[in-house]
Design a protein around this motif. Structure first.
Motif, PDB file in Angstrom:
ATOM      1  N   LYS A 100       0.874  -1.178   0.000  1.00 24.12           N
ATOM      2  CA  LYS A 100       0.000   0.000   0.000  1.00 24.12           C
ATOM      3  C   LYS A 100       0.911   1.229   0.000  1.00 24.12           C
ATOM      4  N   LEU A 101       0.407   2.347  -0.470  1.00 21.20           N
ATOM      5  CA  LEU A 101       1.216   3.564  -0.479  1.00 21.20           C
ATOM      6  C   LEU A 101       1.287   4.177   0.907  1.00 21.20           C
ATOM      7  N   VAL A 102       2.471   4.669   1.264  1.00 20.93           N
ATOM      8  CA  VAL A 102       2.699   5.295   2.573  1.00 20.93           C
ATOM      9  C   VAL A 102       3.063   6.753   2.352  1.00 20.93           C
ATOM     10  N   ILE A 103       2.331   7.630   3.039  1.00 20.31           N
ATOM     11  CA  ILE A 103       2.541   9.074   2.938  1.00 20.31           C
ATOM     12  C   ILE A 103       2.935   9.603   4.308  1.00 20.31           C
ATOM     13  N   MET A 104       4.082  10.252   4.395  1.00 18.92           N
ATOM     14  CA  MET A 104       4.487  10.924   5.624  1.00 18.92           C
ATOM     15  C   MET A 104       4.033  12.382   5.534  1.00 18.92           C
ATOM     16  N   SER A 105       3.286  12.833   6.525  1.00 19.68           N
ATOM     17  CA  SER A 105       2.816  14.211   6.589  1.00 19.68           C
ATOM     18  C   SER A 105       3.522  14.872   7.764  1.00 19.68           C
ATOM     19  N   ILE A 106       4.528  15.730   7.466  1.00 21.63           N
ATOM     20  CA  ILE A 106       5.492  16.150   8.479  1.00 21.63           C
ATOM     21  C   ILE A 106       5.466  17.652   8.716  1.00 21.63           C
ATOM     22  N   ASP A 107       5.456  18.008   9.997  1.00 25.15           N
ATOM     23  CA  ASP A 107       5.572  19.403  10.425  1.00 25.15           C
ATOM     24  C   ASP A 107       6.605  19.432  11.551  1.00 25.15           C
ATOM     25  N   GLY A 108       7.557  20.330  11.486  1.00 22.89           N
ATOM     26  CA  GLY A 108       8.571  20.415  12.533  1.00 22.89           C
ATOM     27  C   GLY A 108       9.764  19.516  12.239  1.00 22.89           C
ATOM     28  N   ALA A 109      10.688  19.436  13.185  1.00 19.72           N
ATOM     29  CA  ALA A 109      11.921  18.667  12.999  1.00 19.72           C
ATOM     30  C   ALA A 109      11.634  17.176  12.954  1.00 19.72           C
ATOM     31  N   VAL A 110      12.406  16.476  12.123  1.00 18.49           N
ATOM     32  CA  VAL A 110      12.327  15.015  12.054  1.00 18.49           C
ATOM     33  C   VAL A 110      13.770  14.515  12.013  1.00 18.49           C
ATOM     34  N   ALA A 111      14.157  13.756  13.030  1.00 18.08           N
ATOM     35  CA  ALA A 111      15.568  13.413  13.209  1.00 18.08           C
ATOM     36  C   ALA A 111      15.782  11.910  13.343  1.00 18.08           C
ATOM     37  N   GLY A 112      17.035  11.502  13.181  1.00 16.34           N
ATOM     38  CA  GLY A 112      17.436  10.129  13.441  1.00 16.34           C
ATOM     39  C   GLY A 112      16.637   9.115  12.649  1.00 16.34           C
ATOM     40  N   ALA A 113      16.202   8.072  13.347  1.00 13.95           N
ATOM     41  CA  ALA A 113      15.458   6.991  12.705  1.00 13.95           C
ATOM     42  C   ALA A 113      14.200   7.502  12.014  1.00 13.95           C
ATOM     43  N   ALA A 114      13.540   8.492  12.606  1.00 12.62           N
ATOM     44  CA  ALA A 114      12.315   9.026  12.011  1.00 12.62           C
ATOM     45  C   ALA A 114      12.596   9.670  10.662  1.00 12.62           C
ATOM     46  N   VAL A 181      11.234  15.386  -0.422  1.00  8.25           N
ATOM     47  CA  VAL A 181       9.888  15.922  -0.202  1.00  8.25           C
ATOM     48  C   VAL A 181       9.161  16.003  -1.536  1.00  8.25           C
ATOM     49  N   TYR A 182       7.924  15.491  -1.561  1.00  9.80           N
ATOM     50  CA  TYR A 182       7.116  15.506  -2.782  1.00  9.80           C
ATOM     51  C   TYR A 182       6.293  16.788  -2.898  1.00  9.80           C
ATOM     52  N   ARG A 183       5.711  17.220  -1.785  1.00  8.83           N
ATOM     53  CA  ARG A 183       4.934  18.449  -1.739  1.00  8.83           C
ATOM     54  C   ARG A 183       5.395  19.286  -0.555  1.00  8.83           C
ATOM     55  N   LEU A 184       5.603  20.574  -0.805  1.00  7.99           N
ATOM     56  CA  LEU A 184       6.032  21.516   0.232  1.00  7.99           C
ATOM     57  C   LEU A 184       4.950  22.571   0.399  1.00  7.99           C
ATOM     58  N   CYS A 185       4.631  22.912   1.637  1.00 10.53           N
ATOM     59  CA  CYS A 185       3.543  23.850   1.873  1.00 10.53           C
ATOM     60  C   CYS A 185       3.767  24.619   3.176  1.00 10.53           C
ATOM     61  N   GLU A 186       2.930  25.616   3.400  1.00  6.80           N
ATOM     62  CA  GLU A 186       2.921  26.319   4.685  1.00  6.80           C
ATOM     63  C   GLU A 186       2.385  25.373   5.756  1.00  6.80           C
ATOM     64  N   SER A 187       2.782  25.622   6.991  1.00  6.61           N
ATOM     65  CA  SER A 187       2.385  24.732   8.085  1.00  6.61           C
ATOM     66  C   SER A 187       0.871  24.608   8.205  1.00  6.61           C
ATOM     67  N   ASP A 188       0.151  25.721   8.028  1.00  8.53           N
ATOM     68  CA  ASP A 188      -1.306  25.683   8.187  1.00  8.53           C
ATOM     69  C   ASP A 188      -2.015  25.044   6.993  1.00  8.53           C
ATOM     70  N   GLN A 189      -1.251  24.692   5.957  1.00  2.00           N
ATOM     71  CA  GLN A 189      -1.822  24.035   4.778  1.00  2.00           C
ATOM     72  C   GLN A 189      -1.447  22.551   4.700  1.00  2.00           C
ATOM     73  N   GLU A 191      -2.387  19.787   6.395  1.00  2.00           N
ATOM     74  CA  GLU A 191      -3.487  18.826   6.374  1.00  2.00           C
ATOM     75  C   GLU A 191      -4.206  18.859   5.032  1.00  2.00           C
ATOM     76  N   LYS A 192      -4.478  20.043   4.522  1.00  2.00           N
ATOM     77  CA  LYS A 192      -5.172  20.175   3.243  1.00  2.00           C
ATOM     78  C   LYS A 192      -4.329  19.602   2.097  1.00  2.00           C
ATOM     79  N   THR A 193      -3.052  19.886   2.096  1.00  3.20           N
ATOM     80  CA  THR A 193      -2.169  19.401   1.039  1.00  3.20           C
ATOM     81  C   THR A 193      -2.074  17.884   1.070  1.00  3.20           C
ATOM     82  N   THR A 194      -2.018  17.318   2.277  1.00  8.48           N
ATOM     83  CA  THR A 194      -1.979  15.861   2.419  1.00  8.48           C
ATOM     84  C   THR A 194      -3.270  15.239   1.911  1.00  8.48           C
TER      85      THR A 194
END
Length: 262
Positions: A100-114, A181-189, A191-194
């Protein structure tokens, strides 16, 4: 399995939410086990077409739980940290193998294993606040969760090595330029972009997606098991070094580590 550290919402678009914002969504053994259980559920559930992974809080995830690392070092229980290295590798592996397709929807820092799990995903939607950090060298470790294999395939060996060797943060714009990154957006966008991406992907054939992921694995990741054996052997060796203990202690004391090479 009941979940204490994540939230899982089943459905056509299933959602896995990291839910330990008090410790910046750090990974410990229970968290890893819960994520692996969700990945297996999503695999077996015929109603699931897409899996979105997101997080509660200002930090997506710091990767390994550094507070727990400090406890393990103090208690001379390094073996528990080796177990986590095994588990996070299994998570990245399961993401790449999931039909199945997996989409990561990320806001803020993402480090290490994540950060490496994000590279394992099929799509990353990121806010302009995101920073990807290969934090391992800062505590005397090397990338886990399939990190160097995944990063080398995604952005090339030189860039991957340089990020791992320096621990420099990769900002969202540069990650978009590199293709992480496939799509880049403002933080408040975010959820909508995802949701827009999910809507588009739901119009496609899950049969095609499954076949493409299988071909991608064959083309680029079939040597994962050999790589994993090396990654885990070296990570275990590093975890028992004095430099790792110094790195964890320095982090807890909010100072620069003084590595000795021991």
């Amino acid at each position: 399995m009941s979940y204490s550290h994540i939230i899982y919402e089943a459905g056509e678009v299933a959602i896995l939410t990291l839910n330990r914002p008090d410790i910046s969504n750090g990974f410990n053994i229970p968290v890893c086990q819960e994520i692996l259980d969700v990945l297996e559920k999503a695999k077996q559930d015929s109603t699931v077409k897409l899996l979105v992974i997101k997080a509660v809080g200002k930090v997506f995830s710091v990767g390994g739980d550094l507070v727990e690392m400090k406890h393990a070092v103090d208690a001379d229980n390094i073996a528990s940290l080796v177990d986590i290295a095994h588990l996070v590798n299994q998570i990245s592996f399961a993401i790449k193998q999931l039909p199945k397709l997996v989409i990561m929807s990320i806001d803020g820092a993402v480090a290490g294993a994540a950060a490496n799990m994000a590279v394992a995903a099929d799509f990353v939607v990121a806010s302009n606040k995101v920073k990807f950090i290969q934090a391992f060298v800062g505590v005397g470790l090397a990338p886990d969760a399939g990190g160097l294999l995944l990063m080398s395939r995604a952005i090339g060996a030189n860039r991957a090595n340089q990020l791992a060797l320096t621990g420099e943060a990769l900002n969202a714009e540069k990650a978009y330029e590199y293709g992480i990154v496939y799509r880049l957006c403002e933080s408040d966008q975010l959820e909508k972009t995802t949701q827009q991406l999910c809507k588009r992907l739901l119009r496609g054939s899950i049969n095609s997606y499954r076949a493409i992921k299988e071909m991608s694995w064959k083309a680029s990741f079939e040597n994962w098991q050999d790589y994993t054996a090396l990654e885990l052997r070296l990570q275990e060796d590093l975890a028992f070094k004095e430099d790792f203990k110094e790195g964890v202690l320095a982090f807890s004391e909010k100072r620069r580590p003084k590595f000795s090479g021991k």
